[in-house]
Motif scaffolding. Structure first.
Motif, PDB file in Angstrom:
ATOM      1  N   ALA A  61       1.494   6.585  -6.948  1.00 51.49           N
ATOM      2  CA  ALA A  61       0.332   7.283  -7.497  1.00 51.49           C
ATOM      3  C   ALA A  61       0.319   8.759  -7.114  1.00 51.49           C
ATOM      4  CB  ALA A  61      -0.949   6.616  -7.025  1.00 51.49           C
ATOM      5  N   GLY A  62       1.305   9.192  -6.330  1.00 52.19           N
ATOM      6  CA  GLY A  62       1.394  10.592  -5.936  1.00 52.19           C
ATOM      7  C   GLY A  62       0.355  11.017  -4.922  1.00 52.19           C
ATOM      8  N   ARG A  63      -0.135  10.067  -4.126  1.00 56.21           N
ATOM      9  CA  ARG A  63      -1.132  10.397  -3.114  1.00 56.21           C
ATOM     10  C   ARG A  63      -0.510  11.244  -2.006  1.00 56.21           C
ATOM     11  NH1 ARG A  63      -6.510   9.261  -4.436  1.00 56.21           N
ATOM     12  NH2 ARG A  63      -6.577   7.332  -5.651  1.00 56.21           N
ATOM     13  N   SER A  64      -1.304  12.155  -1.483  1.00 57.59           N
ATOM     14  CA  SER A  64      -0.853  12.959  -0.355  1.00 57.59           C
ATOM     15  C   SER A  64      -0.819  12.087   0.891  1.00 57.59           C
ATOM     16  CB  SER A  64      -1.811  14.130  -0.125  1.00 57.59           C
ATOM     17  OG  SER A  64      -3.079  13.653   0.287  1.00 57.59           O
ATOM     18  N   PRO A  65      -0.063  12.497   1.922  1.00 63.46           N
ATOM     19  CA  PRO A  65      -0.041  11.703   3.164  1.00 63.46           C
ATOM     20  C   PRO A  65      -1.427  11.475   3.736  1.00 63.46           C
ATOM     21  CG  PRO A  65       1.731  13.310   3.182  1.00 63.46           C
ATOM     22  CD  PRO A  65       0.903  13.624   1.972  1.00 63.46           C
ATOM     23  N   ASP A  66      -2.269  12.526   3.715  1.00 64.96           N
ATOM     24  CA  ASP A  66      -3.623  12.383   4.242  1.00 64.96           C
ATOM     25  C   ASP A  66      -4.430  11.349   3.463  1.00 64.96           C
ATOM     26  OD1 ASP A  66      -4.049  13.741   6.525  1.00 64.96           O
ATOM     27  OD2 ASP A  66      -5.490  15.166   5.678  1.00 64.96           O
ATOM     28  N   SER A  79      -3.248   8.940   1.583  1.00 71.15           N
ATOM     29  CA  SER A  79      -2.663   7.604   1.769  1.00 71.15           C
ATOM     30  C   SER A  79      -3.132   6.980   3.071  1.00 71.15           C
ATOM     31  CB  SER A  79      -1.133   7.689   1.761  1.00 71.15           C
ATOM     32  OG  SER A  79      -0.668   8.112   0.505  1.00 71.15           O
ATOM     33  N   LEU A  80      -3.164   7.793   4.128  1.00 70.76           N
ATOM     34  CA  LEU A  80      -3.616   7.282   5.420  1.00 70.76           C
ATOM     35  C   LEU A  80      -5.085   6.871   5.365  1.00 70.76           C
ATOM     36  CD1 LEU A  80      -1.874   9.800   7.833  1.00 70.76           C
ATOM     37  CD2 LEU A  80      -1.464   7.340   7.722  1.00 70.76           C
ATOM     38  N   THR A  81      -5.898   7.674   4.690  1.00 73.14           N
ATOM     39  CA  THR A  81      -7.324   7.360   4.576  1.00 73.14           C
ATOM     40  C   THR A  81      -7.535   6.053   3.827  1.00 73.14           C
ATOM     41  OG1 THR A  81      -7.904   9.713   4.595  1.00 73.14           O
ATOM     42  CG2 THR A  81      -9.547   8.184   3.716  1.00 73.14           C
ATOM     43  N   LEU A  82      -6.823   5.888   2.714  1.00 69.95           N
ATOM     44  CA  LEU A  82      -6.951   4.662   1.927  1.00 69.95           C
ATOM     45  C   LEU A  82      -6.425   3.444   2.695  1.00 69.95           C
ATOM     46  CD1 LEU A  82      -5.912   6.001  -1.601  1.00 69.95           C
ATOM     47  CD2 LEU A  82      -8.184   5.221  -0.894  1.00 69.95           C
ATOM     48  N   THR A  83      -5.356   3.651   3.459  1.00 65.54           N
ATOM     49  CA  THR A  83      -4.819   2.555   4.272  1.00 65.54           C
ATOM     50  C   THR A  83      -5.822   2.137   5.332  1.00 65.54           C
ATOM     51  OG1 THR A  83      -2.547   3.323   3.928  1.00 65.54           O
ATOM     52  CG2 THR A  83      -2.932   1.834   5.786  1.00 65.54           C
ATOM     53  N   LEU A  84      -6.419   3.124   5.996  1.00 67.07           N
ATOM     54  CA  LEU A  84      -7.439   2.825   6.999  1.00 67.07           C
ATOM     55  C   LEU A  84      -8.621   2.082   6.379  1.00 67.07           C
ATOM     56  CD1 LEU A  84      -7.527   6.141   9.080  1.00 67.07           C
ATOM     57  CD2 LEU A  84      -6.938   3.867   9.950  1.00 67.07           C
ATOM     58  N   ALA A  85      -9.042   2.528   5.187  1.00 73.33           N
ATOM     59  CA  ALA A  85     -10.177   1.889   4.527  1.00 73.33           C
ATOM     60  C   ALA A  85      -9.849   0.442   4.151  1.00 73.33           C
ATOM     61  CB  ALA A  85     -10.566   2.682   3.280  1.00 73.33           C
ATOM     62  N   SER A  86      -8.636   0.220   3.670  1.00 71.03           N
ATOM     63  CA  SER A  86      -8.231  -1.135   3.261  1.00 71.03           C
ATOM     64  C   SER A  86      -8.167  -2.066   4.460  1.00 71.03           C
ATOM     65  CB  SER A  86      -6.870  -1.091   2.563  1.00 71.03           C
ATOM     66  OG  SER A  86      -6.906  -0.266   1.424  1.00 71.03           O
ATOM     67  N   LEU A  87      -7.481  -1.618   5.509  1.00 73.61           N
ATOM     68  CA  LEU A  87      -7.367  -2.447   6.708  1.00 73.61           C
ATOM     69  C   LEU A  87      -8.737  -2.651   7.357  1.00 73.61           C
ATOM     70  CD1 LEU A  87      -4.124  -0.957   8.330  1.00 73.61           C
ATOM     71  CD2 LEU A  87      -4.339  -3.090   7.044  1.00 73.61           C
ATOM     72  N   MET A 118       0.832  -1.204   0.000  1.00 75.43           N
ATOM     73  CA  MET A 118       0.000   0.000   0.000  1.00 75.43           C
ATOM     74  C   MET A 118       0.864   1.251   0.000  1.00 75.43           C
ATOM     75  SD  MET A 118      -3.313  -0.858   2.412  1.00 75.43           S
ATOM     76  CE  MET A 118      -2.402  -1.412   3.830  1.00 75.43           C
ATOM     77  N   HIS A 119       1.944   1.243   0.790  1.00 73.69           N
ATOM     78  CA  HIS A 119       2.835   2.397   0.834  1.00 73.69           C
ATOM     79  C   HIS A 119       3.433   2.673  -0.541  1.00 73.69           C
ATOM     80  CE1 HIS A 119       5.689   5.222   2.663  1.00 73.69           C
ATOM     81  NE2 HIS A 119       6.613   4.682   1.871  1.00 73.69           N
ATOM     82  N   ALA A 120       3.888   1.611  -1.214  1.00 76.55           N
ATOM     83  CA  ALA A 120       4.519   1.780  -2.529  1.00 76.55           C
ATOM     84  C   ALA A 120       3.512   2.239  -3.574  1.00 76.55           C
ATOM     85  CB  ALA A 120       5.167   0.463  -2.955  1.00 76.55           C
ATOM     86  N   ILE A 121       2.327   1.650  -3.568  1.00 76.63           N
ATOM     87  CA  ILE A 121       1.310   2.001  -4.564  1.00 76.63           C
ATOM     88  C   ILE A 121       0.853   3.443  -4.390  1.00 76.63           C
ATOM     89  CG2 ILE A 121      -1.074   1.557  -5.269  1.00 76.63           C
ATOM     90  CD1 ILE A 121      -0.533  -1.418  -4.625  1.00 76.63           C
ATOM     91  N   PHE A 122       0.600   3.849  -3.161  1.00 74.34           N
ATOM     92  CA  PHE A 122       0.126   5.213  -2.916  1.00 74.34           C
ATOM     93  C   PHE A 122       1.219   6.232  -3.225  1.00 74.34           C
ATOM     94  CE2 PHE A 122      -2.768   3.204   0.509  1.00 74.34           C
ATOM     95  CZ  PHE A 122      -3.650   2.784  -0.484  1.00 74.34           C
TER      96      PHE A 122
END
Length: 651
Positions: free
Chosen positions: A154-159, A161-169, A147-151
C-alpha cells in the motif's frame, strides 16, 4: 530477566515463604517471549530474510530436545512412582504435549470436578505454558508477515506502518484481556490455561518490541529508562510477594506483573544512556547463569517436586528429601540438560536441506511422544503390554482416590421417572417390603452408598437412596452449578410424600449451599422442607456433614504419612476446628430438628473420637476421596452412624 521469571515460579511451587505470587513468573515469561520473538521476526522482515520454515526450525531446536528428554525421563520414573491412574493421566498429558494442546487438556481436567485432584500429581502440568506459547507462535509470524506485506504494497511509510501494526496488535491484546476477565466468572480454569485469555500477555511483549522501533535506538534514546526499570521491578516484586492463589487471576490482576516486566525490558533496551540500576542488577553473573538454564530449570523443577512427594516415593520407603536437596537437584538437572541437550541441538546448518531434516525429525519426535503417551495410558489403565512395578498399597490407594464415591447410585435426572418410583437406588435387603428408610441428598448422601448397602444386608432392611450430585435436599433452592436441581428435588419430595417410606434422612453439602450470606435463606428453605415431610407423616433425620479438610490432597498426603508410619492413624482438624467451620450450619440443623422433633446423625462422633483430632487416614488408607467426600471404604466404616435409624425403622 529470565531469572526473574523462573526463580519465583520454582520457589512458589517449592512452598518457600514470601513467594505466594511466584506463579506470576509465567506471565513475565510470556512478556519476555513476545518481546524477543517479535523483535527477531520484525528484523527479518525488514531485511527481507523472513522464512516461516526457518522460524519453526529455530523453535524446534530450542524447545523439543530438552522437552523430549524430560518427558522420556518422567515416563520411566513415573512407571515406578506414579499410581496407575495417575500414570494413565500422565499418558494423556504426554499426548497433549505432542499435539501442542497441553493447556487445553489441563483446562478440561480443571473443569471436571471429580478429576481436579489429578492436577497436583501431574509431572507435566507446567507444560501448559509451553503450549500457550507455541499456539501463539502458530499465528504471530503469519500475522506480522501479512501486515508487513500489506503495508508495503500500500506504500505506507515506516512510521505509518508501525502505527498501524501497533493498533492492530493492541486491538487483539485488548480483546484478549477482555476475554480473560469475562472467563474468570464463567470458566476460571479456561481463563488460566487457554490462549484466548493469555494472548494479551505475549502481545504486551510484542507491542513493546514494535514500539521500540519508534524510539530510534542509539539516536534519540529511550527517555525515563531508569524510572521505568525501578517502577517495573516494584510491580514485579509486589506481584511475587503479595499475590496469592486465592485471588482472581489472570485478568486485570495480571497487568501488574506484565506491565512491570515490560517496563524492566524497556529499561534494558540498549541506548546512548548509561544502563539503569535495575538493568545492571539483572545483568549480574548469578542471575545471568540462572537465565541461561532457565528453560531447563522450568522443565525439570515440577517433575522433581511431584516425584519427591509422590505416593510411590513413600510406598518404596525412599528417604524423604529436604526441600533444599530438591532445589539443588533441580539446578543440577537443569545445568546438565542445558549443557548436554539444549546447547548441542541449537547448533546446526541453516540450509534448506538442513531445515527440512529438522522439521521431519521434529514431527517424528512428536509422533513418538504421542506413542509414549498411548503406551502409558494402556499400562496405567489395563496393565498392558506390561504392568507397573509397584507395592500393592499404591494400587489400592490410587483406586480409592480416583473412584467417585457411590457413583453406581447416582439418581435419575428425569422428573417423570423420579415421580414414578424415586429414580433412585435400592440397597441392602431385597425383601418385598417397602424400604425401611430413604437417604436423600446430593453427593454427600451418595457417598454413603456402600455404608447403606452393608448395613442393609446386615440388618435385612431394604433402603432407598435418592441422590443426585449437586442437588442439596432442600425445596426451593437453586444450586448455581446445577440449576435443574430445583425441579429434580421437587419431583423427589413429591414422590416421598406419596411413598410408603416412613423414615427419611436428609444429607447434603450444607456448608457450601449456606455459605456466602445464604444462611438465612438456607434455614428458611430447610424449615419448609422438613415441614413438608413431617406433614406427610414421615420421621425425619438430618445428617450433619463430615469434617472438611484444607484441600483435596490432604487425604492422600495423610495416607502417605500413614504408610511411612507403619499404618498408624493420621489426624486432621480437631473437633473444635470442625465446629468452627460448620458450627453455623449445624446450629440451623439443630434448630430445625428441635422445632419438628427430627433426629440428628453426626459422623463426627465416629471420626473425631480421638483427642488428636478427626481421623483422616488409617492402616495405610485414606478415609477421604477429596476434601469433603469419604471414600467408599471409609463410608462402610461409618455405617454405625445409621444404626440407631436402622433399629428404629426395624421396629
Amino acid at each position: 530477566m529470565r531469572a526473574l521469571a523462573v526463580l519465583p515460579v520454582v520457589l512458589f511451587h517449592a512452598g518457600v515463604p514470601g513467594f505466594g505470587g511466584g506463579f506470576t513468573g509465567v506471565d513475565i515469561f510470556f512478556v519476555i517471549s513476545g518481546y524477543l520473538l517479535t523483535g527477531i521476526l520484525r528484523g527479518e522482515l525488514a531485511r527481507g530474510q523472513f522464512s516461516l520454515a526457518g522460524f519453526y526450525v529455530r523453535r524446534a531446536r530450542r524447545i523439543l530436545p530438552a522437552l523430549a528428554t524430560v518427558v522420556l525421563v518422567c515416563a520411566v520414573v513415573g512407571f515406578y512412582l506414579l499410581a496407575p491412574d495417575h500414570y494413565a493421566q500422565f499418558g494423556h498429558a504426554v499426548r497433549s504435549v505432542a499435539t501442542i494442546t497441553a493447556n487445553n487438556h489441563f483446562s478440561a481436567i480443571q473443569a471436571d470436578y471429580w478429576n481436579q485432584t489429578l492436577l497436583a500429581e501431574q509431572p507435566l502440568l507446567h507444560t501448559w505454558s509451553l503450549a500457550v506459547e507455541e499456539q501463539f507462535y502458530l499465528g504471530l509470524p503469519l500475522m506480522l508477515w501479512s501486515m508487513h506485506a500489506i503495508f508495503a504494497r500500500a506504500g505506507r511509510s515506516p512510521d505509518s506502518s508501525l502505527t498501524l501494526t501497533l493498533a492492530s496488535l493492541g486491538g487483539v491484546a485488548i480483546a484478549s484481556l477482555a476475554c480473560a476477565q469475562w472467563l474468570l466468572t464463567s470458566d476460571p480454569g479456561g481463563a488460566f490455561f487457554l490462549l484466548p485469555s493469555r494472548a494479551w500477555e505475549l502481545l504486551a511483549g510484542c507491542l513493546l518490541a514494535v514500539h521500540s522501533e519508534h524510539q530510534q535506538v542509539l539516536t534519540k534514546g529511550f527517555p525515563g529508562q531508569g524510572i521505568a526499570g525501578a517502577a517495573g521491578l516494584v510491580m514485579v516484586v509486589v506481584a511475587i510477594v503479595l499475590f496469592d492463589e486465592q485471588m482472581t487471576f489472570p485478568g486485570i490482576a495480571a497487568l501488574v506483573p506484565c506491565v512491570g516486566a515490560a517496563l524492566i525490558i524497556y529499561a534494558g533496551i540498549p541506548s546512548a544512556q548509561p544502563a539503569s540500576a535495575v538493568s545492571r542488577l539483572l545483568a549480574s553473573r548469578p542471575l545471568l547463569l540462572v537465565g541461561l538454564i532457565s528453560y531447563s530449570l522450568y522443565l525439570w523443577h515440577w517433575p522433581v517436586l511431584v516425584f519427591a512427594r509422590s505416593l510411590g516415593w513413600q510406598a518404596w520407603s525412599l528417604p524423604p528429601l529436604p526441600m533444599i536437596v530438591q532445589l539443588l537437584a533441580m539446578l543440577l538437572l537443569a545445568w546438565t540438560s542445558w549443557r548436554f541437550v539444549e546447547k548441542p541441538f541449537r547448533r546446526g546448518k541453516d540450509t534448506a536441506v538442513a531445515q527440512r531434516r529438522v522439521l521431519i525429525v521434529a514431527v517424528v519426535v512428536l509422533g513418538v511422544g504421542w506413542g509414549i503417551g498411548k503406551l502409558a495410558i494402556m499400562i496405567g489403565r489395563h496393565n498392558e503390554p506390561l504392568a507397573q512395578v509397584q507395592p500393592p498399597v499404591m494400587k489400592r490407594l490410587s483406586a480409592e482416590m480416583v473412584a467417585t464415591p457411590g457413583a453406581r447410585c447416582e439418581g435419575s435426572s428425569r422428573t417423570s421417572a423420579i415421580r414414578r418410583d424415586g429414580g433412585g437406588c435400592l440397597l441392602g435387603g431385597r425383601g418385598t417390603d417397602a424400604p425401611a428408610f430413604a437417604l436423600v441428598g446430593d453427593s454427600h448422601a451418595r457417598m454413603y452408598t456402600e455404608a447403606i448397602e452393608v448395613l442393609g444386608r446386615e440388618t435385612g432392611l431394604p433402603v432407598l437412596l435418592l441422590a443426585r450430585s449437586s442437588c442439596v435436599p432442600v425445596l426451593g433452592l437453586r444450586p448455581p452449578t446445577r440449576p435443574e436441581c430445583t425441579e429434580l428435588t421437587e419431583a423427589t419430595f413429591d414422590y416421598l410424600v406419596r411413598s410408603p417410606v416412613r423414615h427419611v434422612v436428609l444429607a447434603g453439602y450444607w456448608v457450601d449451599i449456606a455459605s456466602a450470606g445464604r444462611r438465612d435463606a438456607f434455614a428458611s428453605f430447610l424449615d419448609r422442607t422438613v415441614g413438608v415431610l413431617i406433614g406427610a407423616g414421615k420421621r425425619v433425620y438430618l445428617m450433619q456433614d463430615v469434617p472438611e479438610l484444607a484441600d483435596d490432597l490432604v487425604g492422600q498426603k495423610a495416607a502417605i504419612k500413614s504408610i511411612g508410619a507403619g499404618g498408624s492413624a493420621v489426624y486432621g482438624p480437631t473437633l473444635a476446628e470442625h465446629e468452627t467451620v460448620q458450627g453455623a450450619v449445624n446450629e440451623v440443623l439443630r434448630s430445625v430438628a428441635r422445632k419438628y422433633g427430627a433426629l440428628l446423625l453426626d459422623p463426627a462422633e465416629v471420626l473425631c473420637r480421638s483427642a488428636d483430632g478427626c481421623i483422616v487416614a488409617d492402616r495405610n488408607r485414606t478415609l477421604y476421596r477429596d476434601r469433603h467426600h469419604l471414600t467408599d471404604a471409609a463410608a462402610i466404616e461409618l455405617r454405625s452412624v445409621f444404626r440407631p435409624l436402622a433399629d428404629e425403622a426395624a421396629r
